[in-house]
Write a protein that holds these residues in place. Structure first.
Motif, PDB file in Angstrom:
ATOM      1  N   LEU A 147       7.821  71.848  46.347  1.00 50.35           N
ATOM      2  CA  LEU A 147       7.741  73.307  46.883  1.00 50.35           C
ATOM      3  C   LEU A 147       8.725  74.263  46.236  1.00 50.35           C
ATOM      4  O   LEU A 147       8.582  75.383  46.295  1.00 50.35           O
ATOM      5  N   CYS A 148       9.695  73.576  45.924  1.00 46.26           N
ATOM      6  CA  CYS A 148      10.860  74.323  45.351  1.00 46.26           C
ATOM      7  C   CYS A 148      10.618  74.774  43.648  1.00 46.26           C
ATOM      8  O   CYS A 148      11.069  75.489  43.042  1.00 46.26           O
ATOM      9  N   ALA A 149       9.836  73.886  43.229  1.00 46.18           N
ATOM     10  CA  ALA A 149       9.620  73.988  41.684  1.00 46.18           C
ATOM     11  C   ALA A 149       8.893  75.204  41.429  1.00 46.18           C
ATOM     12  O   ALA A 149       7.731  75.510  42.098  1.00 46.18           O
ATOM     13  N   PRO A 150       8.897  75.927  40.424  1.00 45.09           N
ATOM     14  CA  PRO A 150       8.188  77.078  40.051  1.00 45.09           C
ATOM     15  C   PRO A 150       6.847  76.534  39.518  1.00 45.09           C
ATOM     16  O   PRO A 150       6.537  75.541  39.045  1.00 45.09           O
ATOM     17  N   ALA A 151       5.747  77.550  39.730  1.00 52.58           N
ATOM     18  CA  ALA A 151       4.573  76.956  39.450  1.00 52.58           C
ATOM     19  C   ALA A 151       4.174  76.803  38.116  1.00 52.58           C
ATOM     20  O   ALA A 151       3.562  75.981  37.641  1.00 52.58           O
ATOM     21  N   ASP A 152       4.861  77.572  36.870  1.00 55.19           N
ATOM     22  CA  ASP A 152       4.729  77.147  35.524  1.00 55.19           C
ATOM     23  C   ASP A 152       4.980  76.059  35.097  1.00 55.19           C
ATOM     24  O   ASP A 152       4.612  75.268  34.152  1.00 55.19           O
ATOM     25  N   THR A 153       6.065  75.115  35.841  1.00 62.44           N
ATOM     26  CA  THR A 153       6.406  73.847  35.421  1.00 62.44           C
ATOM     27  C   THR A 153       6.168  72.788  36.586  1.00 62.44           C
ATOM     28  O   THR A 153       6.364  71.690  36.346  1.00 62.44           O
ATOM     29  N   TRP A 154       5.253  73.084  37.550  1.00 65.63           N
ATOM     30  CA  TRP A 154       5.029  72.385  38.660  1.00 65.63           C
ATOM     31  C   TRP A 154       4.204  71.112  38.566  1.00 65.63           C
ATOM     32  O   TRP A 154       4.816  70.198  38.786  1.00 65.63           O
ATOM     33  N   ILE A 155       3.452  71.347  37.386  1.00 62.44           N
ATOM     34  CA  ILE A 155       2.540  69.949  37.220  1.00 62.44           C
ATOM     35  C   ILE A 155       3.379  69.015  36.466  1.00 62.44           C
ATOM     36  O   ILE A 155       3.281  67.797  36.858  1.00 62.44           O
ATOM     37  N   ALA A 156       4.205  69.302  35.619  1.00 64.37           N
ATOM     38  CA  ALA A 156       5.145  68.391  35.098  1.00 64.37           C
ATOM     39  C   ALA A 156       6.031  67.627  36.091  1.00 64.37           C
ATOM     40  O   ALA A 156       6.270  66.421  36.059  1.00 64.37           O
ATOM     41  N   TYR A 157       6.359  68.497  36.988  1.00 60.88           N
ATOM     42  CA  TYR A 157       7.340  67.981  38.099  1.00 60.88           C
ATOM     43  C   TYR A 157       6.694  67.092  39.213  1.00 60.88           C
ATOM     44  O   TYR A 157       7.083  65.984  39.476  1.00 60.88           O
ATOM     45  N   HIS A 158       5.384  67.358  39.279  1.00 61.53           N
ATOM     46  CA  HIS A 158       4.531  66.742  40.252  1.00 61.53           C
ATOM     47  C   HIS A 158       4.290  65.417  39.555  1.00 61.53           C
ATOM     48  O   HIS A 158       4.274  64.164  40.057  1.00 61.53           O
ATOM     49  N   ASP A 159       4.009  65.295  38.371  1.00 54.87           N
ATOM     50  CA  ASP A 159       3.794  63.972  37.527  1.00 54.87           C
ATOM     51  C   ASP A 159       5.036  63.145  37.537  1.00 54.87           C
ATOM     52  O   ASP A 159       4.750  62.011  37.486  1.00 54.87           O
ATOM     53  N   ARG A 160       6.200  63.808  37.509  1.00 57.79           N
ATOM     54  CA  ARG A 160       7.353  63.019  37.406  1.00 57.79           C
ATOM     55  C   ARG A 160       7.708  62.504  38.751  1.00 57.79           C
ATOM     56  O   ARG A 160       8.223  61.420  38.779  1.00 57.79           O
ATOM     57  N   LEU A 161       7.398  62.978  39.738  1.00 65.08           N
ATOM     58  CA  LEU A 161       7.602  62.719  41.145  1.00 65.08           C
ATOM     59  C   LEU A 161       6.795  61.319  41.240  1.00 65.08           C
ATOM     60  O   LEU A 161       7.335  60.286  41.802  1.00 65.08           O
ATOM     61  N   PHE A 162       5.677  61.108  40.879  1.00 64.33           N
ATOM     62  CA  PHE A 162       4.836  59.877  41.023  1.00 64.33           C
ATOM     63  C   PHE A 162       5.367  58.991  40.016  1.00 64.33           C
ATOM     64  O   PHE A 162       5.242  57.844  40.537  1.00 64.33           O
ATOM     65  N   ALA A 163       5.793  59.448  39.051  1.00 61.18           N
ATOM     66  CA  ALA A 163       6.264  58.421  38.054  1.00 61.18           C
ATOM     67  C   ALA A 163       7.424  57.729  38.335  1.00 61.18           C
ATOM     68  O   ALA A 163       7.710  56.520  38.223  1.00 61.18           O
ATOM     69  N   GLU A 164       8.278  58.374  39.426  1.00 60.54           N
ATOM     70  CA  GLU A 164       9.626  57.996  39.682  1.00 60.54           C
ATOM     71  C   GLU A 164       9.448  57.208  41.334  1.00 60.54           C
ATOM     72  O   GLU A 164      10.492  56.725  41.715  1.00 60.54           O
ATOM     73  N   GLN A 165       8.291  57.263  41.926  1.00 59.79           N
ATOM     74  CA  GLN A 165       7.961  56.902  42.949  1.00 59.79           C
ATOM     75  C   GLN A 165       8.520  55.449  43.470  1.00 59.79           C
ATOM     76  O   GLN A 165       8.105  54.474  42.667  1.00 59.79           O
ATOM     77  N   GLY A 166       9.316  55.315  44.347  1.00 56.17           N
ATOM     78  CA  GLY A 166       9.824  53.876  44.342  1.00 56.17           C
ATOM     79  C   GLY A 166       8.990  52.941  45.676  1.00 56.17           C
ATOM     80  O   GLY A 166       8.056  53.747  46.238  1.00 56.17           O
ATOM     81  N   PRO A 167       9.439  51.790  46.096  1.00 53.28           N
ATOM     82  CA  PRO A 167       8.712  51.344  46.975  1.00 53.28           C
ATOM     83  C   PRO A 167       8.650  52.057  48.427  1.00 53.28           C
ATOM     84  O   PRO A 167       9.684  52.517  48.559  1.00 53.28           O
ATOM     85  N   GLU A 168       7.757  51.987  49.275  1.00 55.74           N
ATOM     86  CA  GLU A 168       7.533  52.970  50.446  1.00 55.74           C
ATOM     87  C   GLU A 168       8.697  52.669  51.457  1.00 55.74           C
ATOM     88  O   GLU A 168       9.045  53.601  52.286  1.00 55.74           O
TER      89      GLU A 168
END
Length: 250
Positions: A147-168
């Motif tokens: 939610l802190c990420a600006p809209a224009d780069t949001w999708i890149a950050y969205h994808d990175r968060l999933f790529a970096e997701q660790g064990p639950e």
């Protein structure tokens, strides 16, 4: 005899000139080849660096529809003038199934929006609000950072968060990592770091949760098309998702 010597000298001189001309030709040819190899090497290096930069920003390399953030924190990805079909994606960045969906059809979702075939609304929320730690905290920190990420780069950050997701059930999404990943995908600070460390988006987090509750979301990923939930087979297969969107658009 004198004439023969002169003829012989002229012959040797002609041969020397011919050999020198041949050597000069070989040198020019070699220089041309080496120049071409340098150009090729520089081109390859430029492509590698460009792709490396793309990878650091986002795993997706295709075109994107414009992104805009709505007041409730959700993010709309759509071409100008495209109002439907509306594909809404409720997700949690700590949800393993959401990561699997991103890997399976995240590219398809972006392509549909880029082609003007759908209006995509990303609705990340705090699914694990009532879960024990560390899952609860991981989910909260990742959502707040998105939610802190600006809209224009949001999708890149969205994808990175999933790529970096660790064990639950393992510690993850530390503030310092969330801030570092943001820099790597091109988010300048502009208050981002303090927004992350101060959990500044709590109001929008509550709004996102309220929207998910209102929509009847019970698990994630929860994907609807014009308000109707899609089954898992459709959500997790590129052809199935494209077919569903195109059938609704008819």
């Amino acid at each position: 005899m004198g004439r023969n010597r002169r003829d012989s000298a002229r012959k040797r001189m002609a041969e020397l000139r011919a050999r020198e001309a041949a050597r000069a030709h070989r040198r020019r040819a070699l220089a041309t080849v080496l120049g071409a190899l340098v150009v090729i090497a520089v081109t390859i290096l430029a492509v590698v660096l460009l792709r490396g930069g793309e990878n650091s920003r986002s795993g997706y390399r295709g075109s994107l529809a414009p992104l805009t953030r709505q007041a409730d924190g959700s993010v709309v990805m759509a071409r100008p003038g495209v109002s439907g079909p509306v594909l809404e994606i409720y997700e949690d960045f700590q949800c393993p199934a959401c990561k699997s969906m991103e890997e399976a059809t995240g590219k398809t979702v972006k392509e549909l929006a880029a082609a003007g075939e759908a209006k995509v609304v990303y609705r990340p929320f705090w699914l694990f609000r009532n879960s024990p730690e560390p899952t609860r905290g991981n989910s909260l920190r990742a959502l707040n950072a998105s939610l802190c990420a600006p809209a224009d780069t949001w999708i890149a950050y969205h994808d990175r968060l999933f790529a970096e997701q660790g064990p639950e059930n393992s510690p993850g999404f530390r503030d310092e990592d969330l801030i570092s990943w943001a820099r790597q995908v091109g988010i300048g600070d502009g208050g981002f770091a303090s927004c992350v460390t101060g959990v500044r988006k709590s109001a929008q987090i509550d709004q996102a949760d309220a929207a998910a509750t209102k929509a009847g979301v019970q698990s994630t990923p929860w994907v609807t098309l014009n308000g109707r939930r899609l089954d898992q087979k459709t959500v997790f297969t590129p052809d199935g998702l494209r077919r569903a969107v195109r059938e609704v658009a008819r």
